[in-house]
Design a protein around this motif. Sequence first.
Motif, short mmCIF file in Angstrom:
data_model
loop_
_atom_site.label_atom_id
_atom_site.label_comp_id
_atom_site.label_asym_id
_atom_site.label_seq_id
_atom_site.Cartn_x
_atom_site.Cartn_y
_atom_site.Cartn_z
N VAL A 78 0.81 -1.22 0.00
CA VAL A 78 0.00 0.00 0.00
C VAL A 78 0.84 1.27 0.00
O VAL A 78 0.39 2.32 0.44
CB VAL A 78 -0.97 0.02 1.21
CG1 VAL A 78 -1.99 -1.07 1.11
CG2 VAL A 78 -0.21 -0.08 2.52
N GLY A 79 2.06 1.19 -0.52
CA GLY A 79 3.01 2.28 -0.37
C GLY A 79 2.97 3.39 -1.38
O GLY A 79 3.79 4.30 -1.32
N ASP A 80 2.06 3.37 -2.31
CA ASP A 80 2.00 4.50 -3.24
C ASP A 80 0.82 5.39 -2.87
O ASP A 80 -0.11 4.97 -2.19
CB ASP A 80 1.89 4.01 -4.69
CG ASP A 80 0.57 3.31 -4.94
OD1 ASP A 80 -0.38 3.97 -5.39
OD2 ASP A 80 0.49 2.09 -4.68
N ILE A 110 -7.06 5.60 -2.17
CA ILE A 110 -8.18 4.69 -2.42
C ILE A 110 -8.67 4.13 -1.10
O ILE A 110 -9.88 4.07 -0.83
CB ILE A 110 -7.77 3.57 -3.40
CG1 ILE A 110 -7.58 4.13 -4.80
CG2 ILE A 110 -8.80 2.44 -3.39
CD1 ILE A 110 -6.87 3.19 -5.77
N LEU A 111 -7.75 3.72 -0.23
CA LEU A 111 -8.14 3.19 1.08
C LEU A 111 -8.80 4.28 1.93
O LEU A 111 -9.76 4.01 2.65
CB LEU A 111 -6.93 2.58 1.78
CG LEU A 111 -6.39 1.33 1.10
CD1 LEU A 111 -5.10 0.87 1.76
CD2 LEU A 111 -7.42 0.21 1.08
N GLU A 140 -5.56 -8.07 -4.67
CA GLU A 140 -4.61 -9.18 -4.58
C GLU A 140 -3.85 -9.17 -3.26
O GLU A 140 -3.48 -10.22 -2.74
CB GLU A 140 -3.64 -9.15 -5.76
CG GLU A 140 -4.29 -9.54 -7.07
CD GLU A 140 -3.39 -9.35 -8.28
OE1 GLU A 140 -2.27 -8.80 -8.14
OE2 GLU A 140 -3.82 -9.75 -9.38
N ALA A 141 -3.62 -7.98 -2.71
CA ALA A 141 -2.91 -7.85 -1.43
C ALA A 141 -3.81 -8.21 -0.24
O ALA A 141 -3.34 -8.31 0.88
CB ALA A 141 -2.37 -6.43 -1.27
N GLY A 142 -5.11 -8.36 -0.50
CA GLY A 142 -6.03 -8.72 0.57
C GLY A 142 -6.49 -7.55 1.42
O GLY A 142 -7.00 -7.74 2.52
N VAL A 143 -6.36 -6.33 0.90
CA VAL A 143 -6.77 -5.14 1.65
C VAL A 143 -8.18 -4.72 1.24
O VAL A 143 -8.91 -4.14 2.04
CB VAL A 143 -5.80 -3.97 1.42
CG1 VAL A 143 -5.86 -3.00 2.56
CG2 VAL A 143 -4.38 -4.43 1.25
N LEU A 144 -8.55 -5.02 0.00
CA LEU A 144 -9.90 -4.81 -0.50
C LEU A 144 -10.43 -6.15 -1.00
O LEU A 144 -9.67 -7.00 -1.46
CB LEU A 144 -9.93 -3.81 -1.65
CG LEU A 144 -9.62 -2.35 -1.36
CD1 LEU A 144 -9.60 -1.54 -2.66
CD2 LEU A 144 -10.62 -1.76 -0.39
N GLU A 145 -11.75 -6.29 -0.94
CA GLU A 145 -12.41 -7.46 -1.52
C GLU A 145 -13.30 -6.97 -2.66
O GLU A 145 -14.05 -5.99 -2.50
CB GLU A 145 -13.27 -8.16 -0.47
CG GLU A 145 -14.03 -9.34 -1.01
CD GLU A 145 -14.94 -9.97 0.04
OE1 GLU A 145 -15.88 -10.67 -0.37
OE2 GLU A 145 -14.72 -9.75 1.25
N LYS A 146 -13.20 -7.62 -3.79
CA LYS A 146 -14.00 -7.27 -4.96
C LYS A 146 -15.28 -8.11 -4.93
O LYS A 146 -15.22 -9.33 -4.84
CB LYS A 146 -13.20 -7.56 -6.23
CG LYS A 146 -13.88 -7.19 -7.51
CD LYS A 146 -12.93 -7.49 -8.67
CE LYS A 146 -13.54 -7.23 -10.00
NZ LYS A 146 -12.60 -7.49 -11.10
N PRO A 197 -10.70 -7.07 6.64
CA PRO A 197 -10.12 -6.79 7.96
C PRO A 197 -8.72 -6.19 7.87
O PRO A 197 -8.38 -5.29 8.65
CB PRO A 197 -10.12 -8.16 8.64
CG PRO A 197 -11.33 -8.85 8.05
CD PRO A 197 -11.30 -8.42 6.59
N ALA A 198 -7.91 -6.63 6.90
CA ALA A 198 -6.57 -6.05 6.73
C ALA A 198 -6.68 -4.58 6.32
O ALA A 198 -5.89 -3.74 6.76
CB ALA A 198 -5.76 -6.82 5.70
#
Length: 145
Positions: free
Chosen positions: A20-22, A28-29, A62-68, A84-85
């Motif tokens: 999430v470093g950019d 977006i988050l 793909e990183a598991g921070v959002l769910e589609k 949850p992440a």
Amino acid sequence: MDIEKLSSGTCPISRALALVGDAWSALILRDASRGMTQFDQFRTSLGIAPNILSRRLKALTEAGVLEKRRYSERPPRDEYILTPAGVDFLPILAAMGEWGRRHNGAGRLSVLVNPKTGERVEPLVIDRVTGQPLTPATMRLEMPA
């Protein structure tokens, strides 16, 4: 930047940044935390090019921070929900916002408020065990053996 190297090293900061470093991903988050879920909502809020937004949403998923999740079959439409992440990342965004307010805070700025009290929230990062604020005096980095 070698994302593969960042995401597999011993430094948890580099591992987090690999996900999430950019700036676009963090924003977006931020917007997801404000209740935005749809591609067009993110695009309008951020003024981001569709191809860049698509890549970032895919990477965050793909990183598991959002769910589609599919919310419409005709036409096919998806929404993006914090996992949850992703929810665990929100206090980090709050701390970043507080840092930005202190060190680049000229002009009118949004503020965090407690939804129950309406009072302004002033984020502070603390040690869960001691309750002490994290400062150079209360922490040091130890490398794995």
